[in-house]
Design a protein around this motif. Sequence first.
Motif, mmCIF file in Angstrom:
data_model
loop_
_atom_site.group_PDB
_atom_site.id
_atom_site.type_symbol
_atom_site.label_atom_id
_atom_site.label_comp_id
_atom_site.label_asym_id
_atom_site.label_seq_id
_atom_site.Cartn_x
_atom_site.Cartn_y
_atom_site.Cartn_z
ATOM 1 N N SER A 196 4.761 -17.544 -70.695
ATOM 2 C CA SER A 196 4.531 -16.855 -71.964
ATOM 3 C C SER A 196 5.787 -16.860 -72.828
ATOM 4 O O SER A 196 6.908 -16.926 -72.306
ATOM 5 C CB SER A 196 4.117 -15.396 -71.708
ATOM 6 N N LEU A 197 5.559 -16.789 -74.110
ATOM 7 C CA LEU A 197 6.628 -16.634 -75.092
ATOM 8 C C LEU A 197 6.088 -15.785 -76.228
ATOM 9 O O LEU A 197 4.890 -15.831 -76.521
ATOM 10 C CB LEU A 197 7.068 -17.980 -75.673
ATOM 11 N N THR A 198 6.986 -15.065 -76.874
ATOM 12 C CA THR A 198 6.619 -14.339 -78.079
ATOM 13 C C THR A 198 7.509 -14.806 -79.219
ATOM 14 O O THR A 198 8.736 -14.694 -79.143
ATOM 15 C CB THR A 198 6.770 -12.824 -77.911
ATOM 16 N N LEU A 199 6.877 -15.343 -80.236
ATOM 17 C CA LEU A 199 7.600 -15.748 -81.437
ATOM 18 C C LEU A 199 7.617 -14.588 -82.425
ATOM 19 O O LEU A 199 6.642 -13.841 -82.538
ATOM 20 C CB LEU A 199 6.936 -16.954 -82.085
ATOM 21 N N SER A 200 8.721 -14.471 -83.135
ATOM 22 C CA SER A 200 8.851 -13.447 -84.175
ATOM 23 C C SER A 200 9.194 -14.119 -85.491
ATOM 24 O O SER A 200 9.864 -15.158 -85.515
ATOM 25 C CB SER A 200 9.961 -12.449 -83.817
ATOM 26 N N CYS A 201 8.754 -13.518 -86.559
ATOM 27 C CA CYS A 201 9.069 -14.015 -87.895
ATOM 28 C C CYS A 201 9.320 -12.795 -88.779
ATOM 29 O O CYS A 201 8.394 -12.026 -89.047
ATOM 30 C CB CYS A 201 7.921 -14.853 -88.428
ATOM 31 N N THR A 202 10.557 -12.630 -89.192
ATOM 32 C CA THR A 202 10.929 -11.480 -90.005
ATOM 33 C C THR A 202 11.001 -11.885 -91.472
ATOM 34 O O THR A 202 11.642 -12.885 -91.812
ATOM 35 C CB THR A 202 12.268 -10.911 -89.543
ATOM 36 N N ALA A 203 10.334 -11.099 -92.293
ATOM 37 C CA ALA A 203 10.244 -11.403 -93.715
ATOM 38 C C ALA A 203 11.119 -10.476 -94.536
ATOM 39 O O ALA A 203 11.324 -9.316 -94.188
ATOM 40 C CB ALA A 203 8.796 -11.287 -94.173
ATOM 41 N N SER A 204 11.611 -10.990 -95.631
ATOM 42 C CA SER A 204 12.353 -10.182 -96.595
ATOM 43 C C SER A 204 12.036 -10.700 -97.993
ATOM 44 O O SER A 204 11.611 -11.837 -98.169
ATOM 45 C CB SER A 204 13.859 -10.236 -96.330
ATOM 46 N N GLY A 205 12.228 -9.832 -98.966
ATOM 47 C CA GLY A 205 11.915 -10.216 -100.333
ATOM 48 C C GLY A 205 10.806 -9.334 -100.870
ATOM 49 O O GLY A 205 11.006 -8.151 -101.079
ATOM 50 N N ARG A 206 9.638 -9.892 -101.039
ATOM 51 C CA ARG A 206 8.520 -9.141 -101.604
ATOM 52 C C ARG A 206 7.954 -8.157 -100.589
ATOM 53 O O ARG A 206 8.159 -8.266 -99.382
ATOM 54 C CB ARG A 206 7.435 -10.111 -102.070
ATOM 55 N N THR A 207 7.223 -7.184 -101.104
ATOM 56 C CA THR A 207 6.655 -6.137 -100.267
ATOM 57 C C THR A 207 5.769 -6.740 -99.177
ATOM 58 O O THR A 207 4.864 -7.528 -99.465
ATOM 59 C CB THR A 207 5.841 -5.161 -101.118
ATOM 60 N N PHE A 208 6.048 -6.359 -97.943
ATOM 61 C CA PHE A 208 5.434 -7.002 -96.776
ATOM 62 C C PHE A 208 3.918 -6.905 -96.784
ATOM 63 O O PHE A 208 3.217 -7.819 -96.342
ATOM 64 C CB PHE A 208 6.014 -6.359 -95.516
ATOM 65 N N SER A 209 3.379 -5.801 -97.253
ATOM 66 C CA SER A 209 1.935 -5.595 -97.179
ATOM 67 C C SER A 209 1.160 -6.287 -98.291
ATOM 68 O O SER A 209 -0.062 -6.141 -98.382
ATOM 69 C CB SER A 209 1.626 -4.094 -97.213
ATOM 70 N N THR A 210 1.827 -7.053 -99.120
ATOM 71 C CA THR A 210 1.137 -7.716 -100.228
ATOM 72 C C THR A 210 0.681 -9.127 -99.889
ATOM 73 O O THR A 210 0.002 -9.760 -100.700
ATOM 74 C CB THR A 210 2.020 -7.772 -101.486
ATOM 75 N N TYR A 211 1.034 -9.618 -98.719
ATOM 76 C CA TYR A 211 0.641 -10.985 -98.382
ATOM 77 C C TYR A 211 0.202 -11.083 -96.924
ATOM 78 O O TYR A 211 0.613 -10.320 -96.072
ATOM 79 C CB TYR A 211 1.772 -11.983 -98.653
ATOM 80 N N ALA A 212 -0.637 -12.065 -96.688
ATOM 81 C CA ALA A 212 -1.031 -12.405 -95.316
ATOM 82 C C ALA A 212 0.012 -13.354 -94.732
ATOM 83 O O ALA A 212 0.820 -13.940 -95.456
ATOM 84 C CB ALA A 212 -2.405 -13.059 -95.322
ATOM 85 N N LEU A 213 -0.048 -13.510 -93.434
ATOM 86 C CA LEU A 213 0.925 -14.373 -92.746
ATOM 87 C C LEU A 213 0.198 -15.286 -91.783
ATOM 88 O O LEU A 213 -0.792 -14.890 -91.161
ATOM 89 C CB LEU A 213 1.937 -13.527 -91.987
ATOM 90 N N GLY A 214 0.734 -16.463 -91.633
ATOM 91 C CA GLY A 214 0.140 -17.400 -90.698
ATOM 92 C C GLY A 214 1.192 -18.104 -89.871
ATOM 93 O O GLY A 214 2.374 -18.136 -90.229
ATOM 94 N N TRP A 215 0.736 -18.648 -88.765
ATOM 95 C CA TRP A 215 1.564 -19.509 -87.913
ATOM 96 C C TRP A 215 0.937 -20.903 -87.902
ATOM 97 O O TRP A 215 -0.281 -21.045 -87.734
ATOM 98 C CB TRP A 215 1.636 -18.976 -86.484
ATOM 99 N N PHE A 216 1.767 -21.883 -88.076
ATOM 100 C CA PHE A 216 1.370 -23.279 -87.997
ATOM 101 C C PHE A 216 2.302 -23.970 -87.006
ATOM 102 O O PHE A 216 3.370 -23.460 -86.676
ATOM 103 C CB PHE A 216 1.486 -23.952 -89.368
ATOM 104 N N ARG A 217 1.882 -25.140 -86.573
ATOM 105 C CA ARG A 217 2.775 -25.937 -85.739
ATOM 106 C C ARG A 217 2.665 -27.394 -86.173
ATOM 107 O O ARG A 217 1.654 -27.815 -86.727
ATOM 108 C CB ARG A 217 2.450 -25.763 -84.263
ATOM 109 N N GLN A 218 3.709 -28.129 -85.899
ATOM 110 C CA GLN A 218 3.757 -29.501 -86.394
ATOM 111 C C GLN A 218 4.468 -30.427 -85.441
ATOM 112 O O GLN A 218 5.619 -30.197 -85.054
ATOM 113 C CB GLN A 218 4.456 -29.545 -87.754
ATOM 114 N N VAL A 219 3.776 -31.483 -85.094
ATOM 115 C CA VAL A 219 4.364 -32.579 -84.346
ATOM 116 C C VAL A 219 4.977 -33.527 -85.368
ATOM 117 O O VAL A 219 4.360 -33.792 -86.399
ATOM 118 C CB VAL A 219 3.294 -33.310 -83.516
ATOM 119 N N PRO A 220 6.182 -34.034 -85.125
ATOM 120 C CA PRO A 220 6.798 -34.960 -86.089
ATOM 121 C C PRO A 220 5.871 -36.106 -86.448
ATOM 122 O O PRO A 220 5.266 -36.731 -85.578
ATOM 123 C CB PRO A 220 8.040 -35.462 -85.341
#
Length: 124
Positions: free
Chosen positions: A17-41
Motif C-alpha cells: 500500500s501507498l498513500t499519495l498526498s497532494c496539497t493545494a494552495s492559492g484559490r479557496t480549496f472548496s471551490t474546485y474538485a480534484l482528480g488523480w491521473f497517471r501517465q506512462v511516458p
Amino acid sequence: QVQLVESGGGLVQAGGSLTLSCTASGRTFSTYALGWFRQVPGKEREFVSAISRLGGSTYYADSVKGRFTISRNVAKTTVYLQMNSLKPEDTVVYYCATTYSSSDYAKSLAYDYWGQGTQVTISS
C-alpha cells in the motif's frame, strides 16, 4: 491560480500500500474538485480517481475500483489517494489536478492546474 504539490510516491512490493498526498494552495480549496491521473511516458494521461468540490462524490477508474480510495481534508487543503493491493501495472507517475467541472471528471482536458507528479513503483 492553484499550486499543487504531490508527495508519498515510492517503491513497494506487489500487494502493498501507498498513500499519495497532494496539497493545494492559492484559490479557496472548496471551490474546485480534484482528480488523480497517471501517465506512462509516451501515452496519454489516464484517469484514476476524482472527488467532488465538497467531497460528497467520488469517482474511480475500473482498473482501481475497490483498491484505491480518494479523500480530501479541507483543513489541510490536501487530497489523498490511498492505494491498496498494488500491482506492477500501477507503476507510473501520478498527478493530481484541479477542475471546476462538475461532470467531466475523467477527462484530463477538464482540469486546469496540475502538480509535478510523484513516481510510484511496484515490484513483483
